[in-house]
Design a protein around this motif. Structure first.
Motif: not given
Ligand SMILES: Cc1cc2nc3c(=O)[nH]c(=O)nc-3n(C[C@H](O)[C@H](O)[C@H](O)COP(=O)(O)OP(=O)(O)OC[C@H]3O[C@@H](n4cnc5c(N)ncnc54)[C@H](O)[C@@H]3O)c2cc1C
Length: 381
Positions: A66-68, A176, A179-180, A182, A203-206
């Motif tokens: 479930d993690y990017r 922070d 979110p994109d 990567d 992948g969650d904005g952090t």
């Protein structure tokens, strides 16, 4: 009497418990940790593709699905050579508070008994059958010591601590980011080399951000450790102010790990299994933990030789390679040459990732190519 007692519920300990239970479901396995899970652990949270292979071998292939996945990696060398490329197989960034708790839950689901308990003492059991007694009351046919960088069990069985020249110290925090974002970033620093800062977006904005260097180099500054580590992190990643800063030391692999004594096997950080080039330790922890757990049930009477053989086969050449490279990398020019070569040749980039995050070794022709470039750069300077 427990068939296996595992001390420490980090990746090495959970992997040991899972490895033993998967091979022998009726084995009585006890996992002890001084902390309750979930618990935080100072770490960059970077889980290499090789670590995911280990999760599959442990029967939990989807543990972090479930993690990017993070496919891009930028490395900036101490002299400013830069490479950005897509990695052959993606990495993941999963906060350890989540990752370690999931692994412990997976072990519990297989029937491993998990207890909160800090191990302080170890003694040979009565009867001369070689079993071990922990804290006077817990009897074990075999013990896996996966109690981390400050391993009490390592001390108790008389294995000396990792020499300070092989110890690094690193601070990590969270910042922070869009979110994109990567791209995993590794920005090396010439001052106090070897030293580098990282930003690993979750992948969650952090992003997990941090800075690490060798302990002797930190001491040589004569400044308080906190001031140096926090200051360098802010200097190298000024656009990513970090919170929840937490530091810990890393016992780096000196090339030939000390893997235990008698019925006690050391795994993960307790065996100084951390890549001296990158600080990667989760893959080694999962691998060594699994091999120790498997040896405990396959060679119950005398597991250590089987465990040593397993580690030698899986990591022997690789560990010797990273040891040689870590010595060469004392010169920042060597790393500049390696990164410059990787920027021009995709297969070199892939190989460096494999050596830095997996069990890769360096073919001789490539070693010569990097040395040639290093020498040529030296002549030009
Ligand atoms: C700042 C930093 C950044 C890092 N970044 C990365 C990264 O991005 N990727 C990577 O792969 N590696 C990274 N590492 C290395 C990685 O964190 C370790 O290699 C990894 O945690 C080793 O796992 P382990 O199971 O051996 O030990 P640990 O994860 O440390 O687990 C040890 C466990 O033992 C328990 N314990 C300790 N003493 C006792 C006792 N006496 N009795 C009972 N329980 C005890 C502790 O509570 C703990 O739960 C980093 C390390 C640091 C410090």
């Amino acid at each position: 009497m427990w068939d296996l007692v595992v001390v420490g519920g980090g990746p090495a300990g959970s992997a040991a418990a899972l490895g033993a239970k998967r091979l022998r479901p009726d084995a009585r396995v006890l996992l002890l940790d001084k902390a309750d899970f979930p618990r935080d652990k100072a770490c960059g949270d970077g889980i290499a593709a090789h670590g995911r292979d280990e999760l599959a071998l442990l029967g939990v292939p989807d543990l972090i699905a479930d993690y990017r996945p993070t496919r891009r990696l930028t490395v900036i060398s101490p002299g400013g050579a830069r490479v950005t490329a897509t990695v052959a197989r993606p990495n993941h960034v999963v906060p350890r508070e989540v990752f370690d708790a999931r692994l412990v839950d997976a072990a519990r689901a297989l029937g491993v008994e998990v207890r909160r308990h800090r191990v302080r003492a170890l003694a040979p059991g009565d009867g001369g059958d070689g079993h071990v007694v922990l804290d006077g009351v817990i009897a074990a046919r075999a013990v896996v010591a996966a109690d981390g960088a400050n391993s009490a069990v390592r001390r108790l069985i008389g294995v000396p601590a990792t020499p300070e020249k092989h110890v690094a110290i690193a601070v990590r925090g969270y910042a922070d980011v869009p979110p994109d974002d990567d791209v995993q970033l590794i920005a090396m620093q010439k001052e106090g080399w070897p030293a580098y800062a990282w930003s690993f977006p979750v992948g969650d904005g952090t992003a997990n951000v941090g800075f690490g260097m060798l302990l002797p180099r930190l001491r040589a500054t004569g400044l308080p450790g906190r001031e140096v580590l926090h200051g360098r992190l802010a200097e190298l990643l000024p656009h990513l102010p970090a919170r929840d800063l937490r530091a810990h030391h890393l016992p780096l692999s000196p090339g030939r790990p000390r893997l235990g004594a008698g019925r006690v096997m050391l795994a993960g950080d307790a065996a100084s299994l951390i890549n001296p080039l990158t600080g990667e330790g989760i893959y080694y922890a999962l691998l060594s933990g699994r091999l120790a757990g498997e040896a405990a049930v396959l060679a119950a009477g005398d597991p250590l030789p089987a465990y040593r053989r397993g580690v030698r086969k899986a990591l022997g050449r690789h560990l010797r390679t990273t040891d040689v490279l870590a010595r060469a990398a004392q010169s920042p020019g060597f790393i500049d040459a390696a990164i410059a070569t990787a920027a021009r040749r995709g297969e070199v980039f892939d190989l460096l990732v494999d050596v830095g995050l997996g069990a890769g070794t360096v073919p001789l022709p490539l070693a010569y190519a990097v040395v040639r470039r290093w020498l040529a750069d030296g002549v030009r300077r």
